[in-house]
Design a protein around this motif. Sequence first.
Motif, PDB file in Angstrom:
ATOM      1  N   HIS A  79       0.858  -1.194   0.000  1.00 40.77           N
ATOM      2  CA  HIS A  79       0.000   0.000   0.000  1.00 40.77           C
ATOM      3  C   HIS A  79       0.893   1.242   0.000  1.00 40.77           C
ATOM      4  O   HIS A  79       2.032   1.176   0.470  1.00 40.77           O
ATOM      5  CB  HIS A  79      -0.904   0.020   1.245  1.00 40.77           C
ATOM      6  CG  HIS A  79      -1.602  -1.274   1.465  1.00 40.77           C
ATOM      7  ND1 HIS A  79      -2.787  -1.615   0.830  1.00 40.77           N
ATOM      8  CD2 HIS A  79      -1.294  -2.345   2.236  1.00 40.77           C
ATOM      9  CE1 HIS A  79      -3.150  -2.821   1.204  1.00 40.77           C
ATOM     10  NE2 HIS A  79      -2.269  -3.298   2.060  1.00 40.77           N
ATOM     11  N   PHE A  80       0.383   2.314  -0.492  1.00 45.97           N
ATOM     12  CA  PHE A  80       1.077   3.596  -0.451  1.00 45.97           C
ATOM     13  C   PHE A  80       0.197   4.598   0.273  1.00 45.97           C
ATOM     14  O   PHE A  80      -0.966   4.790  -0.083  1.00 45.97           O
ATOM     15  CB  PHE A  80       1.403   4.099  -1.857  1.00 45.97           C
ATOM     16  CG  PHE A  80       2.485   3.304  -2.537  1.00 45.97           C
ATOM     17  CD1 PHE A  80       3.813   3.636  -2.364  1.00 45.97           C
ATOM     18  CD2 PHE A  80       2.172   2.207  -3.343  1.00 45.97           C
ATOM     19  CE1 PHE A  80       4.824   2.899  -2.984  1.00 45.97           C
ATOM     20  CE2 PHE A  80       3.163   1.486  -3.964  1.00 45.97           C
ATOM     21  CZ  PHE A  80       4.491   1.822  -3.785  1.00 45.97           C
ATOM     22  N   ASN A  81       0.747   5.215   1.279  1.00 44.70           N
ATOM     23  CA  ASN A  81       0.139   6.322   2.038  1.00 44.70           C
ATOM     24  C   ASN A  81      -1.036   5.942   2.920  1.00 44.70           C
ATOM     25  O   ASN A  81      -1.344   6.663   3.855  1.00 44.70           O
ATOM     26  CB  ASN A  81      -0.256   7.486   1.126  1.00 44.70           C
ATOM     27  CG  ASN A  81       0.957   8.053   0.415  1.00 44.70           C
ATOM     28  OD1 ASN A  81       2.016   8.180   1.025  1.00 44.70           O
ATOM     29  ND2 ASN A  81       0.798   8.392  -0.841  1.00 44.70           N
ATOM     30  N   HIS A  82      -1.733   4.866   2.647  1.00 44.29           N
ATOM     31  CA  HIS A  82      -2.804   4.369   3.525  1.00 44.29           C
ATOM     32  C   HIS A  82      -3.153   2.962   3.092  1.00 44.29           C
ATOM     33  O   HIS A  82      -2.727   2.497   2.036  1.00 44.29           O
ATOM     34  CB  HIS A  82      -4.044   5.276   3.509  1.00 44.29           C
ATOM     35  CG  HIS A  82      -4.665   5.457   2.164  1.00 44.29           C
ATOM     36  ND1 HIS A  82      -5.543   4.555   1.622  1.00 44.29           N
ATOM     37  CD2 HIS A  82      -4.502   6.435   1.240  1.00 44.29           C
ATOM     38  CE1 HIS A  82      -5.903   4.960   0.417  1.00 44.29           C
ATOM     39  NE2 HIS A  82      -5.284   6.109   0.156  1.00 44.29           N
ATOM     40  N   TRP A  83      -3.939   2.249   3.886  1.00 46.88           N
ATOM     41  CA  TRP A  83      -4.291   0.866   3.579  1.00 46.88           C
ATOM     42  C   TRP A  83      -5.080   0.760   2.345  1.00 46.88           C
ATOM     43  O   TRP A  83      -5.916   1.048   1.803  1.00 46.88           O
ATOM     44  CB  TRP A  83      -5.026   0.231   4.781  1.00 46.88           C
ATOM     45  CG  TRP A  83      -5.227  -1.246   4.554  1.00 46.88           C
ATOM     46  CD1 TRP A  83      -6.336  -1.840   4.046  1.00 46.88           C
ATOM     47  CD2 TRP A  83      -4.319  -2.307   4.824  1.00 46.88           C
ATOM     48  NE1 TRP A  83      -6.190  -3.203   3.977  1.00 46.88           N
ATOM     49  CE2 TRP A  83      -4.927  -3.510   4.451  1.00 46.88           C
ATOM     50  CE3 TRP A  83      -3.033  -2.360   5.313  1.00 46.88           C
ATOM     51  CZ2 TRP A  83      -4.324  -4.761   4.580  1.00 46.88           C
ATOM     52  CZ3 TRP A  83      -2.433  -3.592   5.451  1.00 46.88           C
ATOM     53  CH2 TRP A  83      -3.079  -4.768   5.084  1.00 46.88           C
TER      54      TRP A  83
END
Length: 180
Positions: free
Chosen positions: A176-180
């Motif tokens: 994931h990137f930056n959040h789930w």
Amino acid sequence: MGMDFFEASAERFSYRGSYLPDAVPRSDLERIMQAGLDAPSGCNKQTTSLIAVDDPALLAQIFAIMEKTPSKNAPAAVCVTTKRIVAYKDGWGNERCYGVQDYSAAIENMLLAITALGYASCWIEGYVTDADEQGKRIAALLGVPEEESLICVLPIGRAADPAKRVRKKPFEERTHFNHW
């Protein structure tokens, strides 16, 4: 020459087959162990120690103790020990130790080095640390000091059988990137 890091990382797998009888040169064992010692260590306590075993009679004794392991004919092995060292006490007086993280990082570095050098191996910890105390019997055989615990055996050699790789979940399913 060997393979680069990303290739070794992608190619590494747990090998549970037979090994070719070819000896593993001491220079390769030294490189593998140095990779393990180069791993990060919590608060630099360096709780992990390593024993290379390339004596066929001694290997036979170790693998006899590890009767359930599928890797009984490896021409070499690295035995991994850890020592409980308190890194610090937290604000509530709890002792913080990083032995598990230390030896895990060392083992992974060695597995990548083993792969990069064209060998196969498997992280064997369960058989070693189970209630039947195989690790204690192997430690006694190797003369490991009482304050050290033998927690892993890495058989090392050239694979005699084709690779049986497990399928990894897709990148997108586990990242994931930056959040789930």
